[in-house]
Design an enzyme around this catalytic site. Structure first.
Site, PDB file in Angstrom:
ATOM      1  N   GLY A 196      25.411  -7.259  65.167  1.00  0.00           N
ATOM      2  CA  GLY A 196      24.551  -6.148  65.587  1.00  0.00           C
ATOM      3  C   GLY A 196      25.286  -5.163  66.472  1.00  0.00           C
ATOM      4  N   ASP A 197      24.509  -4.400  67.222  1.00  0.00           N
ATOM      5  CA  ASP A 197      25.082  -3.360  68.079  1.00  0.00           C
ATOM      6  C   ASP A 197      25.570  -3.889  69.426  1.00  0.00           C
ATOM      7  OD1 ASP A 197      22.297  -3.916  68.561  1.00  0.00           O
ATOM      8  OD2 ASP A 197      22.286  -2.250  69.984  1.00  0.00           O
TER       9      ASP A 197
ATOM     10  N   ARG B 165      26.197 -11.359  59.882  1.00  0.00           N
ATOM     11  CA  ARG B 165      25.748 -10.046  60.390  1.00  0.00           C
ATOM     12  C   ARG B 165      26.070  -9.893  61.886  1.00  0.00           C
ATOM     13  NH1 ARG B 165      22.041  -8.187  64.593  1.00  0.00           N
ATOM     14  NH2 ARG B 165      21.165  -6.197  63.919  1.00  0.00           N
TER      15      ARG B 165
ATOM     16  N   THR C  28      18.827  -2.366  73.522  1.00  0.00           N
ATOM     17  CA  THR C  28      18.190  -3.437  72.749  1.00  0.00           C
ATOM     18  C   THR C  28      17.355  -2.788  71.665  1.00  0.00           C
ATOM     19  OG1 THR C  28      16.587  -5.238  72.780  1.00  0.00           O
ATOM     20  CG2 THR C  28      16.285  -3.532  74.447  1.00  0.00           C
ATOM     21  N   GLY C  29      17.336  -3.414  70.493  1.00  0.00           N
ATOM     22  CA  GLY C  29      16.555  -2.821  69.417  1.00  0.00           C
ATOM     23  C   GLY C  29      17.165  -3.146  68.077  1.00  0.00           C
TER      24      GLY C  29
ATOM     25  N   THR D 169      17.044  -9.194  73.086  1.00  0.00           N
ATOM     26  CA  THR D 169      18.361  -9.096  73.731  1.00  0.00           C
ATOM     27  C   THR D 169      18.251  -8.942  75.248  1.00  0.00           C
ATOM     28  OG1 THR D 169      19.256  -8.084  71.763  1.00  0.00           O
ATOM     29  CG2 THR D 169      20.349  -7.492  73.805  1.00  0.00           C
TER      30      THR D 169
ATOM     31  N   GLY E 235      19.571  -3.164  65.689  1.00  0.00           N
ATOM     32  CA  GLY E 235      20.999  -2.902  65.851  1.00  0.00           C
ATOM     33  C   GLY E 235      21.618  -1.974  64.824  1.00  0.00           C
TER      34      GLY E 235
HETATM   35  N1  ASP Z   1      20.108  -5.199  69.206  1.00  0.00           N
HETATM   36  C1  ASP Z   1      20.077  -6.575  68.785  1.00  0.00           C
HETATM   37  C2  ASP Z   1      20.720  -6.678  67.427  1.00  0.00           C
HETATM   38  O1  ASP Z   1      20.468  -5.861  66.594  1.00  0.00           O
HETATM   39  C3  ASP Z   1      18.696  -7.149  68.716  1.00  0.00           C
HETATM   40  C4  ASP Z   1      17.853  -6.917  69.923  1.00  0.00           C
HETATM   41  O2  ASP Z   1      18.122  -6.069  70.736  1.00  0.00           O
HETATM   42  O3  ASP Z   1      16.871  -7.626  70.075  1.00  0.00           O
HETATM   43  O4  ASP Z   1      21.426  -7.624  67.218  1.00  0.00           O
END
Ligand code: ASP
Length: 333
Positions: A228-229, A226, A249-250, A198, A252
């Protein structure tokens, strides 16, 4: 004596009144299993160059007296256009071999916000999120409705295949092989190597206003629409002039359940601690429950920081009077 005292008071008052917070911007390009042995020297250089370019462009907006909103929009648009990151061009593939993009933006002055989820044909989702914030009465639009709004706003539309890259397709193939069963639970164990990337930016402008922006293709092999966050205000993105601005980022599912972005700012506000410390705490707690990722932070006084619990996070910052610097791995080598 009295006059002297009065003069001293007046000088102090005017110094305090004129004490401006410094301008500054931090960006990220995703956190995860990023180690030196996985990258060639050329790849490393390419990431540093793109991070430097994006953070400098964002900073230039601030230096010209532009708003933090314009600065984060400029930086994130550049990262979306780069195939190196999982946002815009270069977004990861869904299980069905398509791309579905999420993005959000928030302004700390009045907590206005805009978000889009599951869009498939908008070249720069962050511009659509901003249009939702400024030109609609809503905060979050999804799917076909969001795309119709993008068309009405005359934003640039592209074929879904515009987002394709060979590298992400290879990741999808590996992910599908690994998905013997199809985990769709928040606690399911994913291999972090193929799920992150992200992009995001947080900034403070010369008026002391904070802003945050986040954009993503989500997680590789995601299914069933789906989300995400990244487009969830308070989870992957948050800005409030009274505390801080955060882009995350991470994984989600964890960031949504633990409301990571707003939790960091709430701790800074109510526990009277620095946003940087709050970010370290929250990311450590997240790790203890299995949530991988990272955040970039700017607090109301203009202090820039980052925190992550993974091997690396693509990141860069520039503050007033300081040099731009970009980093990739956990410990500076
Ligand atoms: N946070 C993002 C998600 O879960 C993915 C990412 O940060 O790489 O969609």
């Amino acid at each position: 004596m009295k006059t002297l005292l009065l003069l001293a008071l007046l000088v102090t008052f005017s110094l305090v009144a004129n004490a401006k917070t410094p301008i500054g911007i931090v960006i990220h390009g995703g956190a995860g299993t990023i180690s030196r042995d996985m990258m060639t020297a050329e790849q490393e250089q390419a990431y540093h160059a793109m991070l430097g370019h994006a953070v400098n462009q964002g900073y230039d907006v601030l230096a010209r007296g532009g708003s933090s909103l314009d600065a984060v929009t400029a930086a994130v648009t550049i990262l979306e256009d780069s195939p190196l990151f999982n946002a815009g061009k270069g977004a990861v593939y869904t299980f069905d071999e398509k791309h579905e993009l999420d993005a959000s933006i928030m302004y700390g002055l009045d907590r206005s916000a805009g978000a889009v989820a599951g869009v498939t044909n908008v070249k720069n989702p962050i511009l659509l999120a901003r249009a939702v914030m400024e030109k609609s009465v809503h905060v979050m639009l999804s799917g076909m409705g969001a795309e119709q709004f993008a068309q009405e706003q005359k934003l640039e539309l592209v074929e879904n295949s515009y987002f394709d890259t060979e590298f992400r397709y290879e990741s999808l193939k590996r992910a599908k092989q690994a998905l013997v069963s199809l985990p769709h639970q928040a606690n399911a164990t994913f291999d972090p190597a193929w799920k992150m990337g992200t992009v995001g930016a947080v900034a403070i402008d010369s008026n002391g206003n904070l802003a945050a922006a986040t954009s993503t293709g989500g997680m590789t092999a995601k299914r069933y629409g789906r989300i995400g966050d990244a487009p969830v205000i308070g989870a992957g993105n948050f800005a409030d002039n009274h505390s801080c601005a955060v882009s995350a980022t991470g994984h989600g599912e964890f960031f949504i359940r633990y409301q990571v972005a707003s939790e960091i700012c709430a701790r800074a506000k109510y526990q009277n601690k620095s946003a940087a410390k709050a970010a370290q705490e929250v990311l450590a707690e997240l790790k203890s429950v299995g949530g991988d990722g990272g955040v970039i932070v700017v607090d109301k006084k203009g202090k820039l920081s980052w925190a992550f619990n993974t091997q690396g996070m693509y990141r860069a910052m520039k503050t007033e009077g300081g040099e731009m610097h970009s980093e990739i791995f956990a410990a500076k080598e």
